[in-house]
Every structure is written in structure tokens, then in C-alpha cells.
Design an enzyme around this catalytic site. Structure first.
Site, PDB file in Angstrom:
ATOM      1  N   ASP A   1       0.807  -1.220   0.000  1.00 10.81           N
ATOM      2  CA  ASP A   1       0.000   0.000   0.000  1.00 10.81           C
ATOM      3  C   ASP A   1       0.845   1.277   0.000  1.00 10.81           C
ATOM      4  O   ASP A   1       0.667   2.153   0.837  1.00 10.81           O
ATOM      5  CB  ASP A   1      -0.910  -0.060   1.247  1.00 10.81           C
ATOM      6  CG  ASP A   1      -1.904   1.073   1.316  1.00 10.81           C
ATOM      7  OD1 ASP A   1      -2.419   1.474   0.259  1.00 10.81           O
ATOM      8  OD2 ASP A   1      -2.158   1.568   2.433  1.00 10.81           O
TER       9      ASP A   1
ATOM     10  N   TYR B   1      -6.781  -3.478  12.094  1.00 14.06           N
ATOM     11  CA  TYR B   1      -7.574  -2.273  11.818  1.00 14.06           C
ATOM     12  C   TYR B   1      -9.002  -2.444  12.307  1.00 14.06           C
ATOM     13  O   TYR B   1      -9.948  -2.369  11.540  1.00 14.06           O
ATOM     14  CB  TYR B   1      -7.485  -1.939  10.326  1.00 14.06           C
ATOM     15  CG  TYR B   1      -6.120  -1.353  10.022  1.00 14.06           C
ATOM     16  CD1 TYR B   1      -5.905   0.005  10.156  1.00 14.06           C
ATOM     17  CD2 TYR B   1      -5.044  -2.169   9.703  1.00 14.06           C
ATOM     18  CE1 TYR B   1      -4.641   0.553   9.949  1.00 14.06           C
ATOM     19  CE2 TYR B   1      -3.785  -1.639   9.495  1.00 14.06           C
ATOM     20  CZ  TYR B   1      -3.589  -0.276   9.619  1.00 14.06           C
ATOM     21  OH  TYR B   1      -2.348   0.274   9.435  1.00 14.06           O
TER      22      TYR B   1
ATOM     23  N   GLU C   1       3.308  -8.117   7.389  1.00 16.89           N
ATOM     24  CA  GLU C   1       2.106  -8.801   6.915  1.00 16.89           C
ATOM     25  C   GLU C   1       2.385  -9.859   5.863  1.00 16.89           C
ATOM     26  O   GLU C   1       1.794  -9.852   4.777  1.00 16.89           O
ATOM     27  CB  GLU C   1       1.079  -7.779   6.412  1.00 16.89           C
ATOM     28  CG  GLU C   1       0.653  -6.810   7.507  1.00 16.89           C
ATOM     29  CD  GLU C   1      -0.558  -5.968   7.145  1.00 16.89           C
ATOM     30  OE1 GLU C   1      -0.988  -6.005   5.980  1.00 16.89           O
ATOM     31  OE2 GLU C   1      -1.073  -5.275   8.039  1.00 16.89           O
TER      32      GLU C   1
ATOM     33  N   GLU D   1       0.539  -1.544  14.053  1.00 22.95           N
ATOM     34  CA  GLU D   1      -0.312  -0.680  13.225  1.00 22.95           C
ATOM     35  C   GLU D   1      -1.741  -0.729  13.732  1.00 22.95           C
ATOM     36  O   GLU D   1      -2.272  -1.804  14.014  1.00 22.95           O
ATOM     37  CB  GLU D   1      -0.327  -1.137  11.756  1.00 22.95           C
ATOM     38  CG  GLU D   1       0.937  -0.863  10.989  1.00 22.95           C
ATOM     39  CD  GLU D   1       0.828  -1.250   9.515  1.00 22.95           C
ATOM     40  OE1 GLU D   1      -0.291  -1.233   8.959  1.00 22.95           O
ATOM     41  OE2 GLU D   1       1.877  -1.585   8.933  1.00 22.95           O
TER      42      GLU D   1
END
Ligand code: BDP
Length: 698
Positions: free
Chosen positions: A239, A543, A490, A579
Site C-alpha cells: 500500500d 484495523y 504482513e 499498526e
């Protein structure tokens, strides 16, 4: 440093599980006939460059021959920066520049060129979509002078690129001098035999931004039929925008013919807590016979330039390793953990060879500290660390990933303003100038290689992954700020192959550095993860209330606490949250809070803070890192509006409401944990109600 035995060295490349054995000319002749502009050949041609590069390049072992010390001026060394405006040309046909040998003449004589700043990404400099979105090869060149005095002094002349993304080949006056794959990491080469002294010289660089399943990071090329032709499209799952070009400075520098090639430093603190130990191991480069005696003086200087200790080493009698004891050492402490954070001594290394009269001087900054870890805690100089920080990117308007000293200075001012003490170099190694600031200002770094979103585990990928770690450790091994190596972000760690893959990468990294813990930032469910068992510390990304349970802030607290606890229970290792966050449009206010608003980001942070505070009491939880320090550019997708907006600062480094909010938490934590006073502007004046309060109380 131990070295891996690279089976694939030089003449083997792996492709789709087949092993090809070939040399550059053989490979080129195989691929040259594929020049017809049909659909598949175009992709093949782009890949050719990478293949050729892999073979031609300093393949793993080659790359790691010798050190990669940052070029520093000294009594014996001269440094010239080649930064500035270079000539630039796209190569729409990826092989044209090679076929027509653009490197044998000025680029401007091969066709039209445009000015391109170095360092900078090239993507956002023009108004041309075809430059921004280019896939494949671009060319740069620049002329430079090499003083005749360098010949008279008998200097070795070197050229060093601090980062060219993704792959590069470099010609000096038409001679292929070096090649390198994996952006974000430096490479250099002695070029004395290629340069003309007292004359103008030319450096030509071909840069390929193509990412494949066997590059780090990984990408995919796809064909897009457009009218009667086919366009090659680069896709990737990570990303951030795949910015490319000569991203960091280019140095031309000299060494004497016998020179300090590398120094490896390990530091420790004796159990008395005050005596520092500096173990050093110097490597000499250049040609001299082992029997010849070289004297090496190792001086330790404090920050004011005062001599603390001098050691004399005779290379043939004592070897070039030793230990310096520093009584009452000023230890290296993180920001806000000590009144003087980031204390750096200077190790002054001086080689001298009587017979030849050669002297070389190199100065290496050094910070004295130790790190220790167990199942619950990471300590520095005996004190437990609690990380308050960020994930970040090298990213800004116009220059993309290009080094910008004004920007990085501002970033460190913001990091300190907010009371953070750490960040992760998500998702690739950052510039050495950025790392210097971390050393000097006491910011702890989780140093990550470009192993982002790993999938399709293969031998060639694993070797490249190991290369990236070996090159990163070679570059940053002496930095006190680096407190962890992060080998991945990740990865598809639920895949069966992930277990062996990560086992071998961890083993490899340990063979280079056992003094720092290894982490990877995981995001698969803990019960399916295969990688964590090999790590020292577990980082996880989640998230909550953004990608899942969107808008439901009330789930955060329990989910975060629960997940952190599960990771710890499964692996019995310290855990940190690497994160969490929410995209936020600066200036969008919605009350009650609603996704994308500044209010939502603030409340999402607060819910995480509650979870972190509960976790802190459980001992094994060692830190919190918000995603992201600042907004950054990404590939074009409908889930991103002008890039990723999870920054607490905008891309221009202006604070969103969340920045002020986070600042309060980080400073309050520092006050609680390190007893530091709050900054004077911590609260804005609201009202003087003390008299009224008194009256009420009476
Ligand atoms: C995480 C990635 C990070 C992304 C972030 C996001 O590690 O690179 O930018 O998600 O989606 O999964 O904002």
C-alpha cells in the site's frame, strides 16, 4: 560476520522452478530475438533487465564482499556529491538503450532528454502520466570532473549510490561498473580504472522499477490490451506508491590504496552500570600482503572532541580487533528516557603503514548501550522499553521517496514534539541521513527490510530476502538507534511454506547479528500463524473499527486486548501493536463521529489507548505504534482518495486533531514512565477559575 554459502552465485538463476545456467552474453543472445513488439515479448523484455542484473550484479556473496561505510571526509579522504540535475530519458522499449548502447555517449546524443533532480523519484516531477506510471527502464546521465590531484596522491576513486529503486546498472565512461538489485540499500564500487583524471567523465545509470514475484518487494506485470497494442501494467498489493529513480545521494570519493574498509562495533555496559565496553573489529581493504605490518590507532573521543582512550593495534601482532573500556560512560539513551538522549562518541580509526607512508583516517560515531530481552520485556541499559511511536514512509509531495533534508529535519522535530521515542522503517530501509538523526536524537528504530506482503515463497525470493537483510545489517549494524530487525510486514504467514521460510531467514539474520531481537509484523490470525515461533518479539497489525466493524468503535478495546494476549499466550514473547488507525480527511468534522472525520480518528485512538493501558499492566505488552505518521501516496485504487490518509499529520506535515491528541498521550506516558516534566505548551489556556473553585469548596 559469517557468510552464507550461496548456491545460486553468479551463474545460476531460478525461474519458475527451472534453473538456467547462463552468462550475460548467452542470456542476451537468447532474448535479443524477442524484440518484436508483441504482447508477451514486451513483458519478457522488461524482465530481461532484471535477470541480466541478477546475473551481472554483485550477487549475494559478491555484494557483501567488503563494507559499505558511509563516505566521510577526513585528512585522507575526499568526498564530492554528484547530486543535482541529471539528464533523464524514458525507454519505452525496454531494451533499446542496451541495443543502441546509450551508455557509450552522452544521453542527450541518443535522443531528447529532460532535466531530472537527484535525489528524487522521477514520477511526480513532470506533468506526464507516462512518466509517473512508467513501467520498466529509464536512463540518467551526468558529467563530473575527477581532479588530477587524486591521481598524483595515488587515491582509489569510488562511486556510491545510497539508493536506486529498484534495480540499477551503472556505466562510467561507457564501462559497466556496477549493478544492484533491491532499492533502498546502498551499493558502491571502486572506479579508479574507469575514470580519466583531470578530465570530464560521464556516469550513466539505467534504472528498472519492475517488480516481479521474485523481487523484494513483490509485484506482478500484467498485459493491458490497448487498441492494436499491449501496455504493460505493474500491479502490487503493498500500500505505497512504487516510486522509482535515484532516490538518495550519489557520492564520488577517495580512499588511499590501503584503507579502512569496514568496522563492526558491539557495545555493552558492565554490571556496575557505569562502565561502557566497545568491542571493535576493523577490516582493511586494498592490496597489501598479510605479512606487512599495518598500525592501527583507535581513539575514542567524546562529543566535545576530547580524547578518552587510545588503543594501538599492530595488524600482524595484535590483529585488528579490540575492546575499549569507558569508565563512567555516557550511555546511549532513547529520547525522554534520560536528560541527555542519543549520546554519541566518535571512534577515530587511523591506519598507517610505515613503508608506504600511507595513512587512512575514518571516523565512526558510536553510542554505548546494551539490549536484552526475554519472554515479556525488552530492556535498554537495564531499563524496560515501552515503545511510543509510528509506522512511517519515506514520502512527500513532488520528490516522492527522494531524500529531502528539510523534510527529514522537520519530521524529527515533529516526532520529538509529539513525545514519541520510536518508529518502524515500514516497509523498507530508510536513508542513512534519516538513521543518523535517530542515533543523534535517541529515537529507537525497528529496522525493516522490503519484505512486505510476502506471498509465493520461493528459493529465489528467500535468497533475495536474505540479501536484503545482510545488506541492511552491513549498513546499519553500528547504529545504537536500531533496537530490532523487522524481517517482514504482513506476510502470508498462514501458508505451510511460511514456517521453513521464516525459520531460515531468522537463522540467517542471527548469523549476522545476535545482539538485536528479530521481529516481523504479523496480521494473520494468531491461531493460523506459522512465523511467530521463530521471532523474538511479536508485532501485530489490526484495523479494528476501520476495515472490520467499520464505525463500531466500541469493539476496539476488547478485541485489541484479546488479540495481544493471544499472541503472547501462543508464543510466550513480548508483543507490541505495530499498526492501527483510520483514514482521515483533514478538515472533515462530523459529530457524532463518523468514518473519515477528524473526530473519528481521535476516538478510534482513544479506544486503543484504553486497551493499551490495560495491556501495559499485563507486563508482556511493550509498545504502541500508530499507522501512520503522515499521509502518503499509494497506487491508484478506489479505496484511496489521493493516497492513504491514516497520517496524524498531513502529507505536508500539518497536524490533524489526532496529532494533538496523540501528543497528550505520549507525553503523559513519558511523564508516568520516565518522570519527565510536561512541555510548557501541553495545555492551552482556558480559564482562570481558581478563585471560584475556592469559593465553591469553602
Ligand atoms: C496495513 C499495511 C500498511 C497499509 C495499512 C492500511 O501494513 O502498509 O498502509 O494496512 O491499509 O495492512 O492503511
Amino acid at each position: 560476520m559469517s557468510k552464507r554459502n550461496y548456491a545460486s552465485k553468479c551463474s545460476f538463476i531460478f525461474l519458475d522452478n527451472k534453473t538456467l545456467m547462463c552468462s550475460i552474453p548467452v542470456l542476451s543472445s537468447l532474448l535479443w530475438p524477442m524484440m518484436s513488439p508483441n504482447k508477451n515479448s514486451r513483458i519478457a523484455l522488461v524482465m530481461t533487465f532484471l535477470w541480466m542484473n541478477t546475473i551481472a550484479s554483485d550477487t549475494p556473496a559478491g555484494n557483501l564482499q567488503g563494507g559499505i561505510l558511509y563516505p566521510r571526509e577526513s585528512e585522507s579522504r575526499e568526498v564530492k556529491l554528484l547530486d543535482g540535475i541529471w539528464n533523464f530519458r524514458l525507454s519505452l522499449d525496454p531494451l533499446m538503450g542496451f541495443k543502441e548502447k546509450w551508455f557509450t555517449k552522452d544521453l542527450s546524443k541518443t535522443g531528447s532528454v529532460i532535466p531530472m533532480p537527484v535525489p528524487s523519484s522521477y514520477n511526480d516531477i513532470t506533468m506526464e502520466r507516462k512518466i509517473r506510471d512508467h513501467v520498466g527502464i529509464v536512463w540518467y546521465d551526468k558529467t563530473f570532473f575527477v581532479p588530477d590531484s587524486w591521481r598524483q596522491f595515488g587515491y582509489h576513486v569510488w562511486m556510491r549510490f545510497s539508493s536506486v529503486h529498484y534495480a540499477a546498472q551503472v556505466w562510467i565512461n561507457g564501462h559497466l561498473a556496477m549493478s544492484h538489485e533491491i532499492g533502498h540499500l546502498p551499493f558502491h564500487r571502486e572506479i579508479t580504472s574507469f575514470v580519466q583524471f583531470g578530465k570530464q567523465n560521464r556516469v550513466t545509470v539505467a534504472v528498472d522499477n519492475t517488480l516481479l514475484q521474485t523481487t523484494l518487494p513483490q509485484g506482478l506485470l500484467q498485459d493491458l490490451p490497448v487498441e492494436d497494442t499491449v501496455e504493460t501494467i505493474q500491479t502490487y498489493t503493498f500500500d505505497f506508491f512504487n516510486y522509482a529513480g535515484i532516490h538518495r545521494s550519489v557520492h564520488l570519493y577517495t580512499t588511499p590504496t590501503i584503507y579502512i574498509d569496514d568496522v563492526k562495533i558491539l557495545t555493552d555496559v558492565k554490571t556496575d552500570g557505569t562502565t561502557g565496553l566497545i568491542h571493535y573489529n576493523i577490516t582493511i581493504g586494498g592490496s597489501f600482503s598479510k605479512e606487512e605490518s599495518v598500525m592501527c590507532f583507535v581513539d575514542l573521543l567524546d562529543q566535545d572532541g576530547n580524547f578518552i582512550v587510545r588503543k594501538n593495534r599492530n595488524s600482524t601482532l595484535d590483529g585488528l580487533s579490540g575492546t575499549i573500556e569507558v569508565p563512567n560512560a555516557k550511555l546511549w539513551w532513547p529520547y525522554l528516557m534520560h536528560p541527555i538522549p542519543g549520546y554519541m562518541y566518535m571512534l577515530q580509526l587511523q591506519l598507517s603503514q610505515k613503508d608506504s607512508g600511507i595513512n587512512d583516517v575514518y571516523r565512526q560515531p558510536v553510542g554505548i548501550r546494551n539490549l536484552k530481552w526475554n519472554a515479556t520485556t525488552l530492556t535498554i541499559n537495564g531499563k524496560p522499553i515501552y515503545l511510543r511511536g509510528f509506522g512511517r514512509h519515506e514520502d512527500s509531495d513532488i520528490r516522492g521517496k527522494g531524500l529531502d533534508l528539510a523534510l527529514i529535519t522537520k519530521d524529527y522535530n515533529l516526532i520529538k514534539w509529539i513525545g514519541a521515542n520510536a518508529y518502524r522503517t515500514s516497509h523498507y530501509p530508510y536513508a542513512e541521513e534519516i538513521m543518523d538523526f535517530a542515533d543523534q536524537q535517541g529515537i529507537m528504530i525497528i529496522n525493516e527490510c522490503p519484505g512486505v506482503d510476502l506471498v509465493n515463497y520461493s528459493i529465489i525470493l528467500r535468497n533475495k530476502h536474505m540479501d536484503s537483510m545482510a545488506e541492511l545489517i552491513r549498513r546499519d549494524k553500528n547504529r545504537p538507534s536500531v533496537i530490532m530487525w523487522s524481517i517482514a510486514n504482513e506476510p502470508r504467514s498462514q501458508l505451510k511454506e511460511a514456517a521453513e521460510y521464516f525459520r531460515s531467514v531468522v537463522e540467517f539474520v542471527k548469523s549476522y547479528d545476535e545482539t538485536r531481537p528479530i521481529t516481523a509484523v504479523l496480521n494473520r490470525a494468531e491461531n493460523e500463524d506459522e512465523a511467530g515461533q521463530y521471532l523474538d518479539i511479536i508485532g501485530f497489525n489490526r484495523y479494528n473499527s476501520w476495515y472490520s466493524n467499520t464505525g463500531r468503535l466500541e469493539v476496539i478495546r476488547e478485541k485489541v486486548e484479546d488479540e495481544a494476549y493471544k499472541w503472547h499466550t501462543k508464543y510466550n514473547k513480548p508483543v507490541f501493536m505495530a499498526e492501527y488507525g483510520a483514514d482521515t480527511i483533514p478538515g472533515l468534522h462530523i459529530n457524532p463521529s463518523y468514518v473519515w472525520s477528524e473526530e473519528y480518528q481521535v476516538e478510534l485512538l482513544s479506544e486503543h489507548f484504553k486497551a493499551f493501558d490495560a495491556l501495559r499492566k499485563k507486563q508482556f505488552f511493550i509498545g504502541e505504534m500508530i499507522w501512520n505518521f503522515a499521509d502518503f501516496n499509494t497506487a491508484q485504487t478506489v479505496t484511496r482518495v489521493g493516497g492513504n490518509k491514516k497520517g496524524i499529520f498531513t502529507r505536508q506535515r500539518q497536524p490533524k486533531a489526532a496529532a494533538h491528541h496523540l501528543r497528550k498521550r505520549y507525553w503523559l506516558l513519558a511523564t508516568e514512565l520516565e518522570k519527565v516534566p510536561l512541555p510548557l505548551d501541553f495545555e492551552n489556556y482556558e480559564a482562570d477559575v481558581s478563585e471560584n473553585i475556592l469559593k465553591v469548596e469553602l
